[in-house]
Every structure is written in structure tokens, then in C-alpha cells.
Design a protein around this motif. Structure first.
Motif, mmCIF file in Angstrom:
data_model
loop_
_atom_site.group_PDB
_atom_site.id
_atom_site.type_symbol
_atom_site.label_atom_id
_atom_site.label_comp_id
_atom_site.label_asym_id
_atom_site.label_seq_id
_atom_site.Cartn_x
_atom_site.Cartn_y
_atom_site.Cartn_z
ATOM 1 N N THR A 50 0.827 -1.201 0.000
ATOM 2 C CA THR A 50 0.000 0.000 0.000
ATOM 3 C C THR A 50 0.865 1.255 0.000
ATOM 4 O OG1 THR A 50 -1.748 -1.166 1.207
ATOM 5 C CG2 THR A 50 -1.834 1.245 1.215
ATOM 6 N N ALA A 51 2.009 1.192 0.695
ATOM 7 C CA ALA A 51 2.892 2.355 0.806
ATOM 8 C C ALA A 51 3.735 2.587 -0.444
ATOM 9 C CB ALA A 51 3.814 2.194 2.011
ATOM 10 N N GLY A 52 3.663 1.664 -1.394
ATOM 11 C CA GLY A 52 4.402 1.875 -2.636
ATOM 12 C C GLY A 52 5.465 0.845 -2.928
ATOM 13 N N GLY A 53 5.573 -0.188 -2.065
ATOM 14 C CA GLY A 53 6.491 -1.272 -2.385
ATOM 15 C C GLY A 53 5.988 -2.027 -3.611
ATOM 16 N N ASP A 54 6.887 -2.599 -4.373
ATOM 17 C CA ASP A 54 6.508 -3.223 -5.644
ATOM 18 C C ASP A 54 6.240 -4.716 -5.531
ATOM 19 O OD1 ASP A 54 7.020 -0.925 -7.726
ATOM 20 O OD2 ASP A 54 8.696 -0.892 -6.321
ATOM 21 N N ASP A 55 6.860 -5.380 -4.544
ATOM 22 C CA ASP A 55 6.674 -6.816 -4.383
ATOM 23 C C ASP A 55 7.226 -7.199 -3.021
ATOM 24 O OD1 ASP A 55 5.991 -9.421 -4.921
ATOM 25 O OD2 ASP A 55 7.232 -9.619 -6.709
ATOM 26 N N TYR A 56 7.014 -8.446 -2.612
ATOM 27 C CA TYR A 56 7.558 -8.903 -1.340
ATOM 28 C C TYR A 56 7.824 -10.396 -1.403
ATOM 29 C CZ TYR A 56 2.982 -10.903 -0.321
ATOM 30 O OH TYR A 56 1.843 -11.649 -0.377
ATOM 31 N N VAL A 57 8.744 -10.853 -0.549
ATOM 32 C CA VAL A 57 8.938 -12.280 -0.307
ATOM 33 C C VAL A 57 8.983 -12.466 1.203
ATOM 34 C CG1 VAL A 57 10.160 -12.783 -2.460
ATOM 35 C CG2 VAL A 57 11.461 -12.074 -0.452
ATOM 36 N N THR A 58 8.574 -13.635 1.635
ATOM 37 C CA THR A 58 8.549 -13.916 3.065
ATOM 38 C C THR A 58 9.757 -14.734 3.487
ATOM 39 O OG1 THR A 58 7.176 -15.862 2.676
ATOM 40 C CG2 THR A 58 6.037 -13.808 3.207
ATOM 41 N N LYS A 59 10.190 -14.513 4.710
ATOM 42 C CA LYS A 59 11.297 -15.285 5.281
ATOM 43 C C LYS A 59 10.749 -16.544 5.939
ATOM 44 C CE LYS A 59 14.099 -11.213 6.503
ATOM 45 N NZ LYS A 59 14.715 -10.485 7.629
ATOM 46 N N PRO A 60 11.458 -17.691 5.826
ATOM 47 C CA PRO A 60 12.663 -17.908 5.019
ATOM 48 C C PRO A 60 12.299 -17.971 3.546
ATOM 49 C CG PRO A 60 11.963 -19.963 6.011
ATOM 50 C CD PRO A 60 11.055 -18.897 6.571
ATOM 51 N N PHE A 61 13.225 -17.550 2.693
ATOM 52 C CA PHE A 61 12.922 -17.439 1.279
ATOM 53 C C PHE A 61 13.907 -18.253 0.444
ATOM 54 C CE2 PHE A 61 15.406 -13.766 2.730
ATOM 55 C CZ PHE A 61 16.581 -13.970 2.019
ATOM 56 N N SER A 62 13.524 -18.472 -0.803
ATOM 57 C CA SER A 62 14.406 -19.110 -1.775
ATOM 58 C C SER A 62 15.229 -18.031 -2.474
ATOM 59 C CB SER A 62 13.575 -19.887 -2.802
ATOM 60 O OG SER A 62 14.292 -20.097 -3.990
ATOM 61 N N LEU A 63 16.517 -18.226 -2.568
ATOM 62 C CA LEU A 63 17.364 -17.274 -3.288
ATOM 63 C C LEU A 63 16.929 -17.155 -4.741
ATOM 64 C CD1 LEU A 63 20.893 -18.226 -1.902
ATOM 65 C CD2 LEU A 63 19.526 -16.228 -1.292
ATOM 66 N N GLU A 64 16.554 -18.269 -5.345
ATOM 67 C CA GLU A 64 16.114 -18.243 -6.736
ATOM 68 C C GLU A 64 14.848 -17.404 -6.898
ATOM 69 O OE1 GLU A 64 17.489 -19.287 -9.415
ATOM 70 O OE2 GLU A 64 19.097 -20.571 -8.715
ATOM 71 N N GLU A 65 13.948 -17.468 -5.905
ATOM 72 C CA GLU A 65 12.726 -16.673 -5.987
ATOM 73 C C GLU A 65 13.043 -15.186 -5.926
ATOM 74 O OE1 GLU A 65 8.410 -15.978 -3.772
ATOM 75 O OE2 GLU A 65 9.949 -17.222 -2.817
ATOM 76 N N VAL A 66 13.950 -14.789 -5.027
ATOM 77 C CA VAL A 66 14.322 -13.382 -4.928
ATOM 78 C C VAL A 66 14.916 -12.899 -6.248
ATOM 79 C CG1 VAL A 66 15.847 -11.724 -3.787
ATOM 80 C CG2 VAL A 66 14.665 -13.452 -2.434
ATOM 81 N N VAL A 67 15.810 -13.691 -6.832
ATOM 82 C CA VAL A 67 16.425 -13.304 -8.104
ATOM 83 C C VAL A 67 15.358 -13.159 -9.189
ATOM 84 C CG1 VAL A 67 17.970 -14.061 -9.951
ATOM 85 C CG2 VAL A 67 18.676 -14.301 -7.569
ATOM 86 N N ALA A 68 14.457 -14.138 -9.282
ATOM 87 C CA ALA A 68 13.429 -14.098 -10.320
ATOM 88 C C ALA A 68 12.520 -12.881 -10.160
ATOM 89 C CB ALA A 68 12.599 -15.377 -10.280
ATOM 90 N N ARG A 69 12.138 -12.579 -8.921
ATOM 91 C CA ARG A 69 11.259 -11.423 -8.690
ATOM 92 C C ARG A 69 11.981 -10.119 -9.015
ATOM 93 N NH1 ARG A 69 6.476 -12.205 -5.749
ATOM 94 N NH2 ARG A 69 6.150 -14.356 -5.079
ATOM 95 N N LEU A 70 13.256 -10.038 -8.664
ATOM 96 C CA LEU A 70 14.018 -8.830 -8.979
ATOM 97 C C LEU A 70 14.167 -8.648 -10.481
ATOM 98 C CD1 LEU A 70 16.865 -8.749 -6.308
ATOM 99 C CD2 LEU A 70 15.060 -7.048 -6.626
ATOM 100 N N ARG A 71 14.425 -9.727 -11.191
ATOM 101 C CA ARG A 71 14.549 -9.627 -12.649
ATOM 102 C C ARG A 71 13.266 -9.070 -13.259
ATOM 103 N NH1 ARG A 71 18.870 -12.986 -14.910
ATOM 104 N NH2 ARG A 71 17.691 -13.168 -16.839
#
Length: 246
Positions: A111-132
């Protein structure tokens, strides 16, 4: 734009050919180190910070193309950091890291303007894919950039998660997809069980190495069944993928 590194993985670059810049902000050193390692593997330029003040200073110096931002920092919360970042970098995409059960944090962040989120603990591959995905959509990288990995007649689309061999669609589970993606980013390169565990099952995986053998067997049934094999075992060393017949 994209290019291919000597290891064969697809690298996302800015339109001028320079590396994508990412700021990683978390007060847990182990997390910033692991994320920084994974993102540098993508060929990106990385800067890290462990509190809000350090994040704002690093952002001024780095001018990042994307930010990975923890919701809880020792000196200010992630929403405060986001607000201050937006004053200087109004268009920079922000990926929040949140606690698994903090639903209200996720809602507040978006709501404040963030574009996406991942929850901890997370997959490194998921973070990379979302950032791409965030970086492409923001225009920091060439919008025409392709996200398709190709080895022989096997293709994998990192954005749509579609996999085909010789034009025939192949359905994979999420873990099978991540394992195949790691293999295809490193064609003809032997990857050890330890490397595969670290990249596919993430840093906190507590299982045994035989899970790799199990999932390699799953992939072989789907990728190689009835066809010339692409996935190969190097006894005592690991596994590799290469075009059939090569």
C-alpha cells in the motif's frame, strides 16, 4: 538487454551494457551476505546496508536500479526507509522482505508503494526471479530482453515458467523447475550435489544430499524419457546438462 556469461547463464544488463545495480538492506549479516552472493552471481553490482541510515546513504551513492528492503530494521522501519528513498529515487522498484506471518506488514508495504515482497525464510532463486521481473518492468533493463534459457532443443522461460523440449510442453513442479533452471544456466558444467543444494533448496535446507538424486531422477523422467538424454551424471563429481548427442 541480456548476454551470456562464460558459464552459460543469462545476464540481465542495462541498455548501455553496464551491470544492474541492486541495494540489499537487512540487519542480519548472514542474509545480506547470501543475497549479495546470489545477486553477484547474476553479474549485478551489489551494495548492502544493515540499517535505514546506511541504506539511504548507500542509495545516494549507488543510485540502485532495485532495492531489497527488510521491513524491520534497528533504527527505522522499512516503510520509513521507503518513503525517504522515494523522495530521491521515485521510480526505483522495491522488493520487501517480511516475516512469514506478518500479513499486515505485506499489505502495508504494498500500500505504501512497495513493488513486491517475499517472506522469510525465502528461496534465493525466488528473490532473483522477482528482482529480474521488477527491473525489466521498471525500464532499468532493456524491455526487449529475453528470459528464455536454451540448451539444445530444450527451452525454459524464466518469467512464464514454461518448459518445452522439441516444441512439446513439459510440466514441472516448482522445485523441478528451479533445479532445471540451475542446470540450464550452467550448460556443460558439472555441478556438485552441494552446489545444487545451496542454490535450489536455499541456505537453510537441512535435508540430505540424496534429495538431489531423487529430483534428478524426476527431471530425467520428464526431460529425457523416450528421447536422447540431456542430463548426465559424472560419478563422484555431480550432474550436468548438455544438448543431446553432443
Amino acid at each position: 538487454m541480456t548476454t551470456t556469461s562464460p558459464q552459460g547463464r543469462s545476464e540481465l544488463l542495462k541498455p548501455d551494457g553496464s551491470p544492474v545495480r541492486v541495494l540489499v538492506v537487512d540487519d542480519e549479516q548472514s542474509i545480506t551476505e547470501l543475497l549479495s552472493m546470489a545477486l553477484r552471481y547474476e553479474g549485478w553490482r551489489i551494495r548492502s546496508a544493515r540499517d535505514g541510515a546506511g541504506a539511504l546513504q548507500a542509495a545516494r551513492e549507488l543510485r540502485p536500479d532495485a532495492v531489497v528492503l527488510d521491513m524491520m530494521l534497528p533504527d527505522m522501519d522499512g516503510l520509513t526507509v521507503l518513503g525517504r528513498l522515494r523522495r530521491e529515487l521515485p521510480d526505483v522498484p522495491v522488493l520487501f522482505l517480511t516475516a512469514r506471518d506478518a500479513v499486515e506488514d505485506r499489505i502495508a508495504g504494498l500500500t505504501a508503494g512497495g513493488d513486491d515482497y517475499v517472506t522469510k525464510p525465502f528461496s534465493l532463486e525466488e528473490v532473483v526471479a522477482r528482482l529480474r521481473g521488477l527491473i525489466r518492468r521498471s525500464g532499468a533493463a532493456d524491455r526487449r530482453a529475453e528470459s528464455v534459457l536454451v540448451v539444445g532443443d530444450l527451452t525454459l522461460d524464466e518469467d512464464s515458467h514454461e518448459v518445452t523440449r522439441a516444441g512439446q510442453g513439459i510440466h514441472l513442479t516448482a522445485t523441478e523447475f528451479e533445479l532445471l533452471r540451475f542446470l540450464m544456466r550452467n550448460p556443460r558444467r558439472v555441478l556438485s550435489k552441494a552446489q545444487i543444494l545451496d542454490r535450489v533448496w536455499s541456505y537453510d535446507f537441512g535435508g540430505q544430499a540424496n534429495v538431489v538424486e531423487l529430483y534428478i531422477s524426476y527431471l530425467r523422467r520428464k526431460i529425457d524419457a523416450g528421447r536422447e538424454p540431456m542430463i548426465h551424471t559424472r560419478r563422484g563429481a555431480g550432474y550436468l546438462i548438455k544438448p543431446a548427442g553432443s
